[in-house]
Design an enzyme around this catalytic site. Structure first.
Site, PDB file in Angstrom:
ATOM      1  N   SER A  61     -36.226 -68.120-139.979  1.00 55.95           N
ATOM      2  CA  SER A  61     -37.653 -67.807-140.066  1.00 55.95           C
ATOM      3  C   SER A  61     -37.993 -66.902-138.882  1.00 55.95           C
ATOM      4  O   SER A  61     -38.711 -67.267-137.968  1.00 55.95           O
ATOM      5  CB  SER A  61     -38.487 -69.089-140.025  1.00 55.95           C
ATOM      6  OG  SER A  61     -38.317 -69.767-138.802  1.00 55.95           O
ATOM      7  N   HIS A 173     -35.693 -73.794-144.062  1.00 59.43           N
ATOM      8  CA  HIS A 173     -34.478 -74.440-143.551  1.00 59.43           C
ATOM      9  C   HIS A 173     -33.913 -75.493-144.496  1.00 59.43           C
ATOM     10  O   HIS A 173     -32.920 -76.147-144.199  1.00 59.43           O
ATOM     11  CB  HIS A 173     -34.748 -75.116-142.195  1.00 59.43           C
ATOM     12  CG  HIS A 173     -35.052 -74.137-141.105  1.00 59.43           C
ATOM     13  ND1 HIS A 173     -35.591 -74.502-139.904  1.00 59.43           N
ATOM     14  CD2 HIS A 173     -34.888 -72.794-141.042  1.00 59.43           C
ATOM     15  CE1 HIS A 173     -35.744 -73.436-139.143  1.00 59.43           C
ATOM     16  NE2 HIS A 173     -35.337 -72.382-139.820  1.00 59.43           N
ATOM     17  N   GLU A 225     -30.959 -77.687-139.502  1.00 63.92           N
ATOM     18  CA  GLU A 225     -31.046 -78.167-138.125  1.00 63.92           C
ATOM     19  C   GLU A 225     -30.668 -79.639-137.992  1.00 63.92           C
ATOM     20  O   GLU A 225     -31.000 -80.301-137.008  1.00 63.92           O
ATOM     21  CB  GLU A 225     -32.449 -77.908-137.560  1.00 63.92           C
ATOM     22  CG  GLU A 225     -32.770 -76.411-137.581  1.00 63.92           C
ATOM     23  CD  GLU A 225     -34.030 -76.039-136.829  1.00 63.92           C
ATOM     24  OE1 GLU A 225     -34.827 -76.934-136.503  1.00 63.92           O
ATOM     25  OE2 GLU A 225     -34.196 -74.844-136.559  1.00 63.92           O
ATOM     26  N   LYS A 357     -37.002 -68.459-126.961  1.00 70.16           N
ATOM     27  CA  LYS A 357     -35.686 -68.258-127.568  1.00 70.16           C
ATOM     28  C   LYS A 357     -35.102 -66.977-126.977  1.00 70.16           C
ATOM     29  O   LYS A 357     -35.667 -65.897-127.160  1.00 70.16           O
ATOM     30  CB  LYS A 357     -35.831 -68.072-129.075  1.00 70.16           C
ATOM     31  CG  LYS A 357     -36.386 -69.281-129.828  1.00 70.16           C
ATOM     32  CD  LYS A 357     -36.878 -68.841-131.199  1.00 70.16           C
ATOM     33  CE  LYS A 357     -37.113 -70.012-132.126  1.00 70.16           C
ATOM     34  NZ  LYS A 357     -37.855 -69.581-133.341  1.00 70.16           N
ATOM     35  N   LYS A 408     -36.441 -77.910-127.665  1.00 75.85           N
ATOM     36  CA  LYS A 408     -36.411 -78.181-129.109  1.00 75.85           C
ATOM     37  C   LYS A 408     -35.038 -77.747-129.599  1.00 75.85           C
ATOM     38  O   LYS A 408     -34.701 -76.575-129.541  1.00 75.85           O
ATOM     39  CB  LYS A 408     -37.512 -77.357-129.778  1.00 75.85           C
ATOM     40  CG  LYS A 408     -37.524 -77.491-131.293  1.00 75.85           C
ATOM     41  CD  LYS A 408     -38.680 -76.738-131.918  1.00 75.85           C
ATOM     42  CE  LYS A 408     -38.189 -75.471-132.575  1.00 75.85           C
ATOM     43  NZ  LYS A 408     -39.057 -74.991-133.661  1.00 75.85           N
TER      44      LYS A 408
END
Ligand code: 2PG
Ligand code: MG
Length: 447
Positions: A61, A173, A225, A357, A408
């Site tokens: 995403s 996901h 995930e 990220k 996360k």
């Protein structure tokens, strides 16, 4: 005594002979990510025999403003090959940064940015650049014979992050009909990272049993995930299940284990009509805000990521005014770890936290800039994995080194996720006085 002599000798050696930090070799190669797609690995060596190896992760995403992954688009790997990016590491980046001091992270990163010359790193490839950037830091740390978190945060870095574990997967996901992408548990009410992780693992397994008994065996298949991807359609059903699992595992929802969401709402946004498609209905921005208010009232939620689509800075301002005193309003696709976009958000009060990220912006130094910018302006920073990740644990070191207090990195399952948790356990064990910040990293403790 002997150790003392060695330590003094070694310190002298490294300070007198700066040459040990010089980059000796840069080698790019292909590895696979957790979705079985090729990605870039880079090995950097220094003259002082330091070695750093890093792998580029990969999102699904992805935000519009992210650094671009260079893919071959040829016949191999369904077009997803990375041989051009690897060639750029070996033939362009390597020769350019050879002999540079591996501690000069900013200089090295900006050399790559300069050679690339595009605003989104599309020429050399964000994947080539990010793997090199991280490998350089690891090589410098290795030359000093200290762990990466210590290299980044100094000898006093001791803050373990509160993990946000995505244990029910939806959105892009997973193959179910859940519109929101991530349903997370947040074990903030504990005194240490390892206790928090233990509770999370127990809850994860209780949830597995509940899902299996209620929806059948296929409900415990996991998504990208590591979270389960049960055949749910309803957001509140997913949240109810989390609360039930927390209780059944013997913990208190709210004071011990809270909840968090990643809506990834850019995926739900329909531009032509300026609405979001949620549970078969079309909701306006105001209706989305109302929905979040209701969810926060009904559940012990402490954080909502990408609640509105990636260009809606004004909507984020409105939402932050509304609920920012109760929960983290996190910009992921909104900010894409980009200092300019974060500055814009800060100046108008859009959100109160940034998801971080490294591969979204493409270099370690720009990432550090974003974290510092966030801290200076009372924004929280959450270090994050990607949905396509690798066995590279370095974001665990980043979280401790940069002292974000938040990470996360998926469910406590699938090795590309557990490698980060295991690394955090290892860091916690090695610290003299580890600190677990708990609820202090959130605006409020949920009811
Ligand atoms: C997100 C991430 C990670 P992706 O949206 O926050 O959970 O997903 O890597 O697919 O962008
Ligand atoms: Mg996100």
């Amino acid at each position: 005594m002997l150790w003392g002599v060695y330590a003094v000798g070694y310190t002298l050696y490294t300070t007198i002979y700066d040459d040990v930090f010089k980059i000796r070799g840069v080698y790019g190669f292909m590895v696979l990510d957790s979705r079985g797609n090729p990605t870039v690995g880079v090995r950097v060596t220094t003259q002082g025999l330091g070695v750093g190896i890093a792998y580029a992760p990969s999102g699904a995403s992805t935000g519009k403003h992210e650094a671009v992954e260079l893919r071959d688009r040829g016949e191999e790997f369904g077009g997803k090959g990375v041989s051009k990016a690897i060639e750029n590491v070996n033939k362009v980046i390597g020769p350019a940064i050879k002999d540079m001091d591996s501690r000069r992270q900013w200089e090295i990163d900006h050399k790559m940015i300069e050679i690339d010359g595009t605003p989104n790193k599309s020429r050399l490839g964000g994947n080539a650049i990010v793997a090199t950037s991280l490998a350089v830091a690891k090589a410098a740390a290795s030359t000093l014979e200290i762990p990466l978190y210590m290299y980044l945060g100094g000898y006093t870095a001791n803050t373990l992050p509160v993990p946000m574990l995505n244990i029910i997967n939806g959105g892009v996901h997973a193959g179910n009909k859940l519109d929101f992408q991530e349903f997370m548990i947040v074990p903030a009410g504990f005194n240490s990272f390892s206790e928090a992780l233990r509770a999370s693992v127990e809850i994860y397994h209780v949830l597995r049993n509940i899902l299996k008994n209620r929806y059948g065996l296929s409900a415990i298949n996991v998504g990208d995930e590591g979270g389960y991807a049960p055949p749910l359609e309803n957001i509140s059903e997913a949240l109810d299940l989390l609360v039930e699992a927390i209780r059944e595992a013997g913990y208190d929802p709210g004071s011990e284990v809270a909840l968090a969401l990643d809506v990834a709402s850019s995926q739900l946004y329909i531009e032509e009509r300026n609405v979001y498609r949620v549970e078969e209905k079309e909701l306006s921005r105001d209706e989305m805000i109302e929905l979040y208010r209701e969810l926060i009232d009904a559940y012990p939620i402490v954080s909502i990521e990408d609640p509105l689509y990636e260009e809606d800075f004004e909507g984020f301002v409105e939402l932050t005014k509304n609920i920012g005193n109760k929960v983290l309003v996190v910009g992921d696709d909104l900010f894409t770890t980009n200092p300019e976009r974060l500055s814009k958000g800060i100046s108008i009060g859009a959100g109160n936290a940034v998801l971080v990220k490294v591969n979204q912006i493409g270099t370690l130094s720009e990432t550090i800039e974003v974290v510092k910018l966030a801290f200076r302006n009372n924004y929280k920073a959450i270090i994050s994995h990607r949905s396509g990740d690798t066995e590279d644990p370095c974001i665990a070191d980043l979280a401790v080194g940069l002292g974000t207090g938040l990470i996360k990195t998926g469910a406590p399952a699938r090795s590309e996720r557990t490698v980060k948790y295991n690394r955090l356990l290892e860091i916690e064990r090695s610290l003299e006085k580890p600190y677990y910040p708990g609820f202090t990293v959130f605006p409020a403790k949920p009811h």
